[in-house]
Design a protein around this motif. Structure first.
Motif, PDB file in Angstrom:
ATOM      1  N   LEU A 168      17.096 -27.881   3.710  1.00  0.00           N
ATOM      2  CA  LEU A 168      18.548 -27.938   3.868  1.00  0.00           C
ATOM      3  C   LEU A 168      19.192 -26.654   3.350  1.00  0.00           C
ATOM      4  CD1 LEU A 168      19.220 -31.641   2.830  1.00  0.00           C
ATOM      5  CD2 LEU A 168      19.421 -30.668   5.127  1.00  0.00           C
ATOM      6  N   LYS A 172      21.296 -23.648   5.555  1.00  0.00           N
ATOM      7  CA  LYS A 172      22.597 -23.076   5.218  1.00  0.00           C
ATOM      8  C   LYS A 172      22.642 -21.589   5.570  1.00  0.00           C
ATOM      9  CE  LYS A 172      24.437 -24.090   1.213  1.00  0.00           C
ATOM     10  NZ  LYS A 172      24.706 -24.077  -0.254  1.00  0.00           N
ATOM     11  N   LEU A 179      24.260 -28.328   9.495  1.00  0.00           N
ATOM     12  CA  LEU A 179      24.708 -29.052   8.310  1.00  0.00           C
ATOM     13  C   LEU A 179      26.075 -29.690   8.539  1.00  0.00           C
ATOM     14  CD1 LEU A 179      23.588 -26.627   5.463  1.00  0.00           C
ATOM     15  CD2 LEU A 179      22.362 -28.566   6.477  1.00  0.00           C
ATOM     16  N   ASP A 193      24.461 -29.637   0.553  1.00  0.00           N
ATOM     17  CA  ASP A 193      23.755 -29.521   1.832  1.00  0.00           C
ATOM     18  C   ASP A 193      23.382 -30.903   2.348  1.00  0.00           C
ATOM     19  OD1 ASP A 193      23.915 -26.773   1.477  1.00  0.00           O
ATOM     20  OD2 ASP A 193      21.981 -26.680   0.446  1.00  0.00           O
TER      21      ASP A 193
END
Length: 308
Positions: A168, A172, A179, A193
């Motif tokens: 996660l 980003k 996300l 996240d």
């Protein structure tokens, strides 16, 4: 080999990393050897758990390789991600041929014959580390490419939760559009996240994150709080339930005001709570640091138990 590939990529199945395969392949072509392995530096205390290696600091050639040594060799370890030329199959055949030749010229003792008869491994079994990597080290055949990104092994179910957080965080940077975001008015409040599958239905009063992955067709009710968890397909989480440091299996159901949580120790046997497929946690039931096998109904609270 049907379509004559120029290179073959081999991945260990329990590896979590950013998989820099284009960079690995480019380095491999530059080195000109038969194979290149992804490597990473770890603490000297933990290195013995992995394959330790020594590489030439300038040419990056693999000079020495040993699998899980008893004494410290190096803080550089094998990540279990490789690129090979098709010559790897010639090397494998060479191991088998050498093994057959040795068997033919050596008089086999009765004890060795018994061992051979009772051995569970097939005769054509080749170990990549002991039969390929170690013998070819220092022969200008194998090279290394060091990653500066994250790397983990998924040796326990709990480690998959840690790896989810790493991916996660990677999204980003590489794929921020994957996300979720939310303001708590028209959509749920998102903290940190979070991934939410497009088919999932999440009530706008829910608060999600950080480190949460919500899979397909999940239904999250009003007032639900999700922190550091993986929620698999077709799960229903009813009003005001809480999930923390847990993995919720497919088709499971959490009742109103239910609480499912672990202490967050990824390596401990019961460090996170895991619900198998189609587990029902009834209203107001609390499940802490437990593993629940599939198709169970929990109508009383449990702590630090394995529910068979």
């Amino acid at each position: 080999m049907e379509e004559n590939p120029s290179h073959i990529i081999l991945l260990n199945c329990d590896v979590c990393c950013s998989f820099p395969l284009p960079d690995l392949l480019e380095a491999h072509k530059r080195y000109g050897g038969m194979g290149t392995m992804l490597v990473i530096k770890v603490s000297a205390e933990s290195a013995h758990q992995f394959g330790e290696l020594i590489a030439d600091p300038n040419t990056k050639e693999l000079l020495h390789y040993t699998e899980k040594p008893e004494t410290f060799v190096s803080d550089l370890i094998n990540c279990g991600v490789y690129v090979f030329t098709p010559d790897i199959f010639t090397a494998i055949q060479g191991v088998l041929t050498h093994r057959e030749d040795r068997a033919n010229i050596r008089q086999v003792s009765s004890f060795e014959a018994f061992q051979s008869a009772t051995r569970t491994l097939p005769v054509d079994f080749v170990r990549l580390d002991q039969d390929i990597l170690s013998p070819l080290a220092g022969k200008k055949q194998l090279y290394t490419y060091e990653t500066m990104d994250f790397w983990e092994q998924i040796k326990t179910p709990g480690m998959s939760l840690k790896c989810s957080s790493l991916y996660l965080a990677l999204f980003k940077i590489t794929s921020p559009q994957l996300l979720a975001s939310g303001n708590g008015i028209t959509s749920a409040t998102i903290a940190g996240d979070v991934y939410i599958h497009p088919s999932a239905k999440v009530h706008p009063t829910a608060k999600i994150g950080p480190n949460v992955s919500i899979s397909a067709n999940v239904r999250v009710g009003a007032g639900v709080r999700l922190i550091s968890c993986i929620v698999l397909d077709d799960v229903e989480i009813k009003e005001n339930a809480v999930v923390l440091n847990s993995i919720i299996g497919w088709k499971s159901s959490l009742g109103r005001w239910a609480r499912v949580q672990g202490n967050g120790d990824y390596n401990a046997k019961l460090g996170i709570t895991i619900l198998g497929e189609a587990v029902t946690v009834e209203d107001e039931v609390v499940v802490i640091n437990s593993i629940v096998l599939p198709n169970k109904v929990l109508n009383v609270s449990v702590q630090e138990e394995i529910i068979l």
